[in-house]
Design a protein around this motif. Sequence first.
Motif, PDB file in Angstrom:
ATOM      1  N   LEU A 248      40.225  -6.892 -26.868  1.00 59.45           N
ATOM      2  CA  LEU A 248      41.204  -7.188 -27.920  1.00 59.45           C
ATOM      3  C   LEU A 248      42.060  -5.962 -28.220  1.00 59.45           C
ATOM      4  N   LEU A 249      41.415  -4.803 -28.323  1.00 59.88           N
ATOM      5  CA  LEU A 249      42.143  -3.560 -28.584  1.00 59.88           C
ATOM      6  C   LEU A 249      43.038  -3.180 -27.400  1.00 59.88           C
ATOM      7  N   ASP A 250      42.548  -3.404 -26.211  1.00 60.41           N
ATOM      8  CA  ASP A 250      43.260  -3.020 -24.990  1.00 60.41           C
ATOM      9  C   ASP A 250      44.565  -3.799 -24.839  1.00 60.41           C
ATOM     10  N   PHE A 251      44.502  -5.117 -25.121  1.00 63.22           N
ATOM     11  CA  PHE A 251      45.674  -5.973 -24.881  1.00 63.22           C
ATOM     12  C   PHE A 251      46.395  -6.358 -26.175  1.00 63.22           C
ATOM     13  N   GLY A 252      45.904  -5.844 -27.302  1.00 63.23           N
ATOM     14  CA  GLY A 252      46.563  -6.154 -28.565  1.00 63.23           C
ATOM     15  C   GLY A 252      46.520  -7.620 -28.912  1.00 63.23           C
ATOM     16  N   GLU A 253      45.388  -8.266 -28.610  1.00 66.70           N
ATOM     17  CA  GLU A 253      45.244  -9.696 -28.883  1.00 66.70           C
ATOM     18  C   GLU A 253      44.784  -9.912 -30.322  1.00 66.70           C
ATOM     19  N   ASP A 254      45.707 -10.329 -31.151  1.00 66.95           N
ATOM     20  CA  ASP A 254      45.435 -10.666 -32.559  1.00 66.95           C
ATOM     21  C   ASP A 254      45.082  -9.460 -33.429  1.00 66.95           C
ATOM     22  N   ILE A 255      45.050  -8.264 -32.850  1.00 67.32           N
ATOM     23  CA  ILE A 255      44.901  -7.026 -33.615  1.00 67.32           C
ATOM     24  C   ILE A 255      45.827  -5.979 -32.995  1.00 67.32           C
ATOM     25  N   SER A 256      46.028  -4.889 -33.703  1.00 68.97           N
ATOM     26  CA  SER A 256      46.927  -3.856 -33.194  1.00 68.97           C
ATOM     27  C   SER A 256      46.372  -3.227 -31.923  1.00 68.97           C
ATOM     28  N   MET A 257      47.243  -3.073 -30.922  1.00 69.04           N
ATOM     29  CA  MET A 257      46.815  -2.461 -29.670  1.00 69.04           C
ATOM     30  C   MET A 257      46.440  -1.002 -29.898  1.00 69.04           C
ATOM     31  N   ASN A 258      45.307  -0.604 -29.303  1.00 67.18           N
ATOM     32  CA  ASN A 258      44.858   0.779 -29.434  1.00 67.18           C
ATOM     33  C   ASN A 258      44.065   1.138 -28.175  1.00 67.18           C
ATOM     34  N   LYS A 259      44.753   1.699 -27.196  1.00 67.66           N
ATOM     35  CA  LYS A 259      44.144   1.993 -25.898  1.00 67.66           C
ATOM     36  C   LYS A 259      43.013   3.022 -26.020  1.00 67.66           C
ATOM     37  N   THR A 260      43.209   3.987 -26.911  1.00 70.47           N
ATOM     38  CA  THR A 260      42.175   5.022 -27.077  1.00 70.47           C
ATOM     39  C   THR A 260      40.874   4.419 -27.599  1.00 70.47           C
ATOM     40  N   GLU A 261      40.995   3.590 -28.645  1.00 69.83           N
ATOM     41  CA  GLU A 261      39.817   2.925 -29.197  1.00 69.83           C
ATOM     42  C   GLU A 261      39.215   1.957 -28.176  1.00 69.83           C
ATOM     43  N   ALA A 262      40.080   1.281 -27.427  1.00 64.82           N
ATOM     44  CA  ALA A 262      39.607   0.349 -26.398  1.00 64.82           C
ATOM     45  C   ALA A 262      38.738   1.075 -25.371  1.00 64.82           C
ATOM     46  N   ALA A 263      39.221   2.242 -24.938  1.00 64.81           N
ATOM     47  CA  ALA A 263      38.463   3.025 -23.952  1.00 64.81           C
ATOM     48  C   ALA A 263      37.096   3.411 -24.487  1.00 64.81           C
ATOM     49  N   LYS A 264      37.059   3.757 -25.770  1.00 64.47           N
ATOM     50  CA  LYS A 264      35.793   4.132 -26.404  1.00 64.47           C
ATOM     51  C   LYS A 264      34.803   2.959 -26.375  1.00 64.47           C
ATOM     52  N   TYR A 265      35.300   1.762 -26.707  1.00 61.58           N
ATOM     53  CA  TYR A 265      34.417   0.589 -26.739  1.00 61.58           C
ATOM     54  C   TYR A 265      34.023   0.139 -25.326  1.00 61.58           C
ATOM     55  N   TYR A 266      34.948   0.274 -24.358  1.00 62.23           N
ATOM     56  CA  TYR A 266      34.589  -0.033 -22.960  1.00 62.23           C
ATOM     57  C   TYR A 266      33.437   0.863 -22.510  1.00 62.23           C
ATOM     58  N   LYS A 267      33.547   2.149 -22.844  1.00 63.22           N
ATOM     59  CA  LYS A 267      32.515   3.092 -22.434  1.00 63.22           C
ATOM     60  C   LYS A 267      31.175   2.772 -23.097  1.00 63.22           C
ATOM     61  N   MET A 268      31.218   2.444 -24.378  1.00 60.65           N
ATOM     62  CA  MET A 268      29.984   2.084 -25.083  1.00 60.65           C
ATOM     63  C   MET A 268      29.336   0.853 -24.456  1.00 60.65           C
ATOM     64  N   ALA A 269      30.167  -0.129 -24.074  1.00 62.16           N
ATOM     65  CA  ALA A 269      29.645  -1.333 -23.427  1.00 62.16           C
ATOM     66  C   ALA A 269      29.008  -0.989 -22.083  1.00 62.16           C
TER      67      ALA A 269
END
Length: 276
Positions: A248-269
């Motif tokens: 959702l963060l990576d593609f800005g789906e229904d929330i503000s896009m945030n690539k940095t935060e997306a990367a953090k959550y991808y890594k945690m996953a």
Amino acid sequence: FVKPFFSMIYKEIIQNKKEFETVFGEIDDKEVKNYINMINHYFLSFSNKVREKADQGDLESIFLYGNFLYFGYGIEEDKEKASKYFKIAADHGRSNAMYYYALMLEKGDGIKKNDKEAVRYYKMAADLGHPDAMNSYGLMLDNGQGIESNKEQAAFYYKKAADLGNLVSMNNYGIMLEFGTGVEPNQEEAVKYYKMAADEGNCRGMLNYYVSLDNGDGVPKDTKEAIRYLKMAADQNNECALFGYAQLLDFGEDISMNKTEAAKYYKMAADRGYMD
């Protein structure tokens, strides 16, 4: 001198001293060690008294001493010996002991794995009203583990456990209602149980309630609320939720896009074993 559970606390405090000091102020290593030793000695003395009463046949003490042996409270951990104390208490009608003994049998934890015996003790405890045992017995019935699969009976025990507050059963019963497994399908009722589990902190319930809200299945579609439950599950480090929230963060789906935060959550996953 025995070094049980509380010695691990001392090690944790010393290894993370700076973090603890930011909360509690300056820590005196010697003072902490003396305090931990005092607690250890207390548990050692207390466990000896419990063992004496257990050896005299007191059922409460038999079960309690089994716990001390299992977890290493005040004495050296001995799961095989703990199982014997649990079995004695279980065979004399203690539902908690039945559950713990069944769990050890199912997992092969300190004793030889035996699914059929695990099923027998789970059912004994479940029929005495033990919610966790109801859920475990339901799982064994659901999966055909140690007993012939029976989805209707599994649903029956899941519902009983769920209505007594077992969070895992709330989610399990919701799944059976959603897909009509062992019960008539009822999406609205499924969502009710998912939400009950989610609101009490069950991350699988959070995920299932997120999907229901996101798709509008059995509940009015609410994307904002759906994302809130997905984030709740991610905050519990559920790898699927972490990955979903990252997308959702990576593609800005229904929330503000945030690539940095997306990367953090991808890594945690990924760190928790998620594989796309």
